[in-house]
Write an enzyme that holds these catalytic residues in place. Structure first.
Site, short mmCIF file in Angstrom:
data_model
loop_
_atom_site.label_atom_id
_atom_site.label_comp_id
_atom_site.label_asym_id
_atom_site.label_seq_id
_atom_site.Cartn_x
_atom_site.Cartn_y
_atom_site.Cartn_z
N HIS A 75 -61.76 29.86 -44.57
CA HIS A 75 -60.34 29.59 -44.41
C HIS A 75 -59.87 29.68 -42.98
O HIS A 75 -58.89 29.04 -42.59
CB HIS A 75 -59.52 30.55 -45.28
CG HIS A 75 -59.49 31.95 -44.78
ND1 HIS A 75 -60.59 32.76 -44.77
CD2 HIS A 75 -58.49 32.69 -44.25
CE1 HIS A 75 -60.28 33.94 -44.28
NE2 HIS A 75 -59.02 33.93 -43.95
N ASP A 76 -60.54 30.46 -42.14
CA ASP A 76 -60.02 30.70 -40.79
C ASP A 76 -59.97 29.45 -39.93
O ASP A 76 -59.26 29.42 -38.94
CB ASP A 76 -60.89 31.76 -40.09
CG ASP A 76 -60.79 33.10 -40.78
OD1 ASP A 76 -59.80 33.80 -40.54
OD2 ASP A 76 -61.69 33.43 -41.56
N VAL A 79 -56.64 28.32 -38.86
CA VAL A 79 -55.98 28.96 -37.71
C VAL A 79 -56.11 28.03 -36.52
O VAL A 79 -55.22 27.98 -35.68
CB VAL A 79 -56.67 30.30 -37.39
CG1 VAL A 79 -56.12 30.93 -36.17
CG2 VAL A 79 -56.62 31.25 -38.55
N PRO A 107 -68.96 16.38 -56.78
CA PRO A 107 -68.37 15.04 -56.63
C PRO A 107 -69.23 14.19 -55.70
O PRO A 107 -69.76 14.69 -54.70
CB PRO A 107 -67.01 15.33 -55.99
CG PRO A 107 -66.72 16.76 -56.33
CD PRO A 107 -68.05 17.44 -56.33
N HIS A 137 -60.35 16.14 -46.38
CA HIS A 137 -60.91 15.10 -45.52
C HIS A 137 -59.96 14.72 -44.40
O HIS A 137 -60.24 13.80 -43.63
CB HIS A 137 -61.25 13.85 -46.35
CG HIS A 137 -62.35 14.08 -47.34
ND1 HIS A 137 -62.53 13.29 -48.47
CD2 HIS A 137 -63.34 15.01 -47.37
CE1 HIS A 137 -63.59 13.74 -49.14
NE2 HIS A 137 -64.09 14.77 -48.51
N THR A 138 -58.85 15.42 -44.30
CA THR A 138 -57.93 15.20 -43.20
C THR A 138 -58.58 15.49 -41.85
O THR A 138 -58.13 14.98 -40.82
CB THR A 138 -56.66 16.07 -43.36
OG1 THR A 138 -55.79 15.85 -42.26
CG2 THR A 138 -57.01 17.55 -43.40
N ASP A 189 -60.26 10.64 -41.32
CA ASP A 189 -58.85 10.31 -41.11
C ASP A 189 -58.73 9.73 -39.71
O ASP A 189 -58.63 10.47 -38.73
CB ASP A 189 -57.98 11.56 -41.24
CG ASP A 189 -56.52 11.30 -40.92
OD1 ASP A 189 -56.17 10.14 -40.63
OD2 ASP A 189 -55.72 12.26 -40.94
N ASP A 197 -53.31 17.79 -41.73
CA ASP A 197 -52.02 17.35 -42.24
C ASP A 197 -52.23 16.47 -43.46
O ASP A 197 -53.36 16.29 -43.92
CB ASP A 197 -51.22 16.60 -41.16
CG ASP A 197 -51.99 15.41 -40.57
OD1 ASP A 197 -52.92 14.91 -41.24
OD2 ASP A 197 -51.66 14.99 -39.46
#
Length: 274
Positions: A75-76, A79, A107, A137-138, A189, A197
């Site tokens: 998750h970091d 940041v 998948p 996938h952003t 992206d 985003d």
């Protein structure tokens, strides 16, 4: 762009350091119990800051590392990619089984929307979760190897995926030529490659999805509705529901098939069983 050998070697060392710290942290906090935020708060209070600092260094060395780490559920890296912050539950243990057959549940880039939905449903994840988690996938890149089929062999007559915007199709074909190098990399992206985003969802809606599995999200009423919702409500980052909802989906996914307490083992070497 593909990583140079020097960059690849450096990232390998950085990732090994992250995994090494993670192994130590797990070993220290092996007392048992369920997943929870702050699992190591008493046994290793500095656990999360240790991992966070190593991740920061890895991403500072190469921005693409954020996407790589996201794929292994760190998750970091948000940041570091202008993305949402969410609390991750800790206390996982390692499994004692590793089999290629289990990969069938993962998948695949060529899966139909029906198959994608069923794979997520079997893991207790909703159609909304499918859209949100695909939005990871952003950031990051893929290889032409995973794109060429939808460019040159999508139909029985060798046509392209009709979901691709005609202008974007020419761009993709220029990057991934029919007889070109399948290892050439391109951003998932192309609009905001290094920024976390909801642009990836707008890309899907407008025919600018790079890989087929992303494009298929617009083939189904439920997933299409979710995409439209986040695109429509993404005008202000601070008020957009996308970030918080993505974090919730990641936490939900993180609870899938988890071993805790006395289940599994704590590996001394991450890549192999004890």
């Amino acid at each position: 762009m593909a990583l140079s050998l020097a960059k690849a070697a450096r990232f390998g060392r950085e990732l090994a350091l992250v995994m090494g710290f993670a192994t130590i942290i797990v070993a220290v906090g092996a007392a048992g119990g369920q997943l929870r935020v702050g699992f190591y708060s008493k046994s290793c209070p500095a656990a999360e800051s240790i991992v966070q600092n190593v991740v920061k260094a890895a991403v500072a060395a190469d921005r693409q590392n954020a996407a790589v780490l996201l794929r292994v559920h760190f998750h970091d890296c948000f940041v570091e990619s202008n993305g949402p912050f969410y609390e991750v539950e800790t206390g996982r243990r390692d499994g004692r089984v590793s089999s290629m057959s289990l990969a069938a549940d993962m998948p695949d880039v060529h899966d139909s929307i029906q198959l994608l939905k069923s794979k997520f449903k079997r893991k207790g994840l909703s159609d909304k979760d499918l859209v949100l988690l695909s939005a990871a996938h952003t950031i990051g890149t893929t290889a032409c190897f995973f794109v060429k089929e939808r460019l040159y062999n999508f139909t029985s007559h060798g046509g392209s995926d009709p979901a691709i915007n005609p202008r974007f199709l020419q761009t993709l074909k220029k990057t991934c030529a029919a007889n070109g190098d399948v290892n050439v990399r391109l951003p998932l992206d192309p609009v905001t490659e290094l920024k976390f985003d909801a642009q990836i969802l707008r890309n899907i809606k407008n025919g600018f999805a790079v890989i087929a599995s992303d494009a298929r999200l617009h083939d189904d009423m439920n997933t299409k509705s979710a995409i439209d919702f986040y695109v429509r409500n993404n005008k202000s980052k601070n008020k957009s529901p996308f970030g918080p909802d993505f974090g919730s989906a990641m936490v939900k996914m993180g609870r899938t098939g988890v071993k805790t307490g006395s289940q599994g083992e704590i590996r001394h070497v991450c890549k192999s069983f004890n």
